[in-house]
Design an enzyme around this catalytic site. Structure first.
Site, short mmCIF file in Angstrom:
data_model
loop_
_atom_site.label_atom_id
_atom_site.label_comp_id
_atom_site.label_asym_id
_atom_site.label_seq_id
_atom_site.Cartn_x
_atom_site.Cartn_y
_atom_site.Cartn_z
N ARG A 189 12.97 -7.82 4.92
CA ARG A 189 14.23 -8.54 5.13
C ARG A 189 15.32 -7.58 5.59
O ARG A 189 15.58 -6.56 4.91
CB ARG A 189 14.70 -9.23 3.84
CG ARG A 189 13.79 -10.31 3.35
CD ARG A 189 13.57 -11.39 4.34
NE ARG A 189 14.80 -12.17 4.63
CZ ARG A 189 14.85 -13.11 5.56
NH1 ARG A 189 13.82 -13.33 6.36
NH2 ARG A 189 15.96 -13.80 5.77
N SER B 206 0.83 -1.22 0.00
CA SER B 206 0.00 0.00 0.00
C SER B 206 0.86 1.26 0.00
O SER B 206 0.49 2.27 -0.60
CB SER B 206 -0.95 0.00 1.20
OG SER B 206 -0.24 0.17 2.42
N ASN C 296 13.64 4.07 4.05
CA ASN C 296 12.69 3.14 4.64
C ASN C 296 11.59 3.89 5.35
O ASN C 296 11.78 5.03 5.80
CB ASN C 296 13.40 2.21 5.63
CG ASN C 296 12.42 1.24 6.29
OD1 ASN C 296 11.68 0.54 5.61
ND2 ASN C 296 12.38 1.24 7.61
N HIS D 191 9.12 3.30 8.65
CA HIS D 191 9.01 2.44 9.82
C HIS D 191 7.81 2.89 10.64
O HIS D 191 7.71 4.08 10.96
CB HIS D 191 10.29 2.51 10.66
CG HIS D 191 10.26 1.64 11.87
ND1 HIS D 191 10.46 0.28 11.81
CD2 HIS D 191 10.00 1.93 13.17
CE1 HIS D 191 10.34 -0.22 13.04
NE2 HIS D 191 10.06 0.75 13.87
N LEU E 66 20.03 -1.38 12.23
CA LEU E 66 18.60 -1.55 11.96
C LEU E 66 17.76 -0.39 12.48
O LEU E 66 17.92 0.05 13.62
CB LEU E 66 18.14 -2.85 12.63
CG LEU E 66 16.80 -3.41 12.18
CD1 LEU E 66 16.80 -3.66 10.68
CD2 LEU E 66 16.48 -4.67 12.94
N1 NHR Z 1 18.07 -3.26 6.80
C1 NHR Z 1 18.97 -2.45 7.40
N2 NHR Z 1 20.30 -2.74 7.32
N3 NHR Z 1 18.60 -1.36 8.12
C2 NHR Z 1 17.30 -1.05 8.25
O1 NHR Z 1 16.97 0.02 8.96
C3 NHR Z 1 16.30 -1.88 7.65
C4 NHR Z 1 16.73 -3.00 6.90
C5 NHR Z 1 15.78 -3.84 6.30
C6 NHR Z 1 14.42 -3.60 6.48
C7 NHR Z 1 12.54 -2.32 7.49
C8 NHR Z 1 12.30 -2.56 9.00
C9 NHR Z 1 10.95 -1.97 9.43
O2 NHR Z 1 10.69 -0.81 9.10
C10 NHR Z 1 14.00 -2.51 7.24
C11 NHR Z 1 14.92 -1.64 7.81
C12 NHR Z 1 12.17 -6.35 8.92
C13 NHR Z 1 12.87 -6.64 10.10
C14 NHR Z 1 13.14 -8.08 10.47
O3 NHR Z 1 13.45 -8.38 11.62
C15 NHR Z 1 13.33 -5.62 10.90
C16 NHR Z 1 13.12 -4.29 10.53
C17 NHR Z 1 12.44 -4.01 9.36
C18 NHR Z 1 11.95 -5.03 8.55
N4 NHR Z 1 13.01 -8.99 9.51
C19 NHR Z 1 13.24 -10.42 9.72
C20 NHR Z 1 14.60 -10.84 9.16
O4 NHR Z 1 15.11 -11.88 9.63
C21 NHR Z 1 12.19 -11.23 9.00
C22 NHR Z 1 10.82 -10.82 9.45
C23 NHR Z 1 9.74 -11.38 8.56
O5 NHR Z 1 10.08 -12.00 7.53
O6 NHR Z 1 8.57 -11.17 8.92
O7 NHR Z 1 15.08 -10.16 8.21
O8 NHR Z 1 10.20 -2.65 10.17
C1 GAR Z 2 3.15 -0.64 6.94
O1 GAR Z 2 2.64 -0.21 8.20
C2 GAR Z 2 4.66 -0.47 6.96
O2 GAR Z 2 5.10 0.62 7.78
C3 GAR Z 2 5.10 -1.77 7.60
O3 GAR Z 2 4.25 -2.76 7.01
C4 GAR Z 2 2.94 -2.16 6.80
C5 GAR Z 2 2.36 -2.60 5.47
O4 GAR Z 2 3.03 -1.91 4.47
N1 GAR Z 2 6.49 -2.03 7.28
C6 GAR Z 2 7.24 -2.72 8.14
O5 GAR Z 2 6.85 -2.99 9.23
C7 GAR Z 2 8.63 -3.10 7.66
N2 GAR Z 2 9.21 -2.02 6.94
P1 GAR Z 2 2.55 -2.02 2.93
O6 GAR Z 2 1.05 -1.98 2.88
O7 GAR Z 2 3.19 -0.81 2.28
O8 GAR Z 2 3.10 -3.33 2.40
#
Ligand code: NHR
Ligand code: GAR
Length: 196
Positions: free
Chosen positions: A99, A13, A115, A117, A152
């Site tokens: 990821r 979205s 990104n 968040h 992160l």
């Molecule tokens: N990568 C880096 N190096 N730095 C950031 O700030 C990042 C990033 C990759 C993604 C999005 C972040 C969010 O906004 C993002 C920021 C996924 C995870 C996570 O733990 C953490 C933060 C965010 C997105 N992912 C797991 C993993 O092992 C898998 C989780 C899943 O598949 O549901 O990568 O939330």
């Molecule tokens: C959004 O709230 C976004 O901030 C969050 O997933 C939701 C669905 O996004 N993202 C994360 O938590 C990881 N970056 P989408 O509808 O754009 O897919």
């Protein structure tokens, strides 16, 4: 032309809101920029269908078919770089991308990797932000757009929006109101970045 490559993992979205803003505000003419591709690590990401309907190139790179994060990230970086035939470095936009990216990937795109968040960073880095904000008794929640660094959910903050927490809120209802703000601030942050 500055190419924008959007990475998604799910509904997309936020990606759709950016695509709509680019069309509405004529970014190609006003910013010399276009959404060149939407890439997902999941083939079932619903956002892919929307991107295809909009005539935007899409690709799927399944992270589970790689033996390591580094291997996936190297292939993802190469795929993104192929979106820029004229060699213009793309702006890479994470939009619901799930990821964690390795330091090597971040270094390759640092300064042009964004990104969104769903919390008021630095509060509530990581996952399940809304449930954690409710559990902590927060009176306000919100969303942050930031440049991505190897650490992160850190990196320079580009934009934020605050959303009041209601006494009746669940994680789902709060997420819905925050998402509305996400859809507003991400495209504005991207446009500001492209104008700079
Ligand atoms: N990568 C880096 N190096 N730095 C950031 O700030 C990042 C990033 C990759 C993604 C999005 C972040 C969010 O906004 C993002 C920021 C996924 C995870 C996570 O733990 C953490 C933060 C965010 C997105 N992912 C797991 C993993 O092992 C898998 C989780 C899943 O598949 O549901 O990568 O939330
Ligand atoms: C959004 O709230 C976004 O901030 C969050 O997933 C939701 C669905 O996004 N993202 C994360 O938590 C990881 N970056 P989408 O509808 O754009 O897919």
């Amino acid at each position: 032309m500055k190419n924008i490559v959007i990475l998604i993992s799910g509904g997309g979205s936020n990606m759709a809101a950016i695509v709509r803003a680019a069309q509405r505000d004529h970014w190609a003419r006003t910013l010399g920029a276009r959404v060149a591709a939407v890439i997902s690590n999941r083939a079932d990401a619903a956002g892919l269908a929307y991107a295809r309907e909009q005539g935007i190139a899409t690709a799927v790179l399944d992270h589970t078919s790689f033996g390591s994060r580094e291997g996936f990230d190297a292939a993802l970086a190469a795929l993104i770089d192929r979106q820029d035939p004229d060699g213009q470095p793309a702006l890479v936009v994470l939009a619901g991308f799930m990821r964690v990216l390795t330091p090597g990937f971040v270094r390759h795109f640092e300064g042009r990797l964004m990104n969104i968040h769903p919390s008021l960073l630095p509060a509530f880095t990581g996952l399940h932000t809304h449930a954690r904000a409710l559990a902590a008794g927060c009176k306000f929640a919100g969303v942050t757009v930031h440049l991505v660094t190897a650490q992160l959910d850190e990196g320079p903050i580009l934009a934020q929006a605050v959303v009041p927490v209601l006494g009746t809120d669940t994680a789902q209802t709060l997420a819905g109101r925050v998402l509305t703000q996400e859809h507003l601030i991400y495209s504005r942050a991207i446009a500001s970045y492209l104008r700079a």
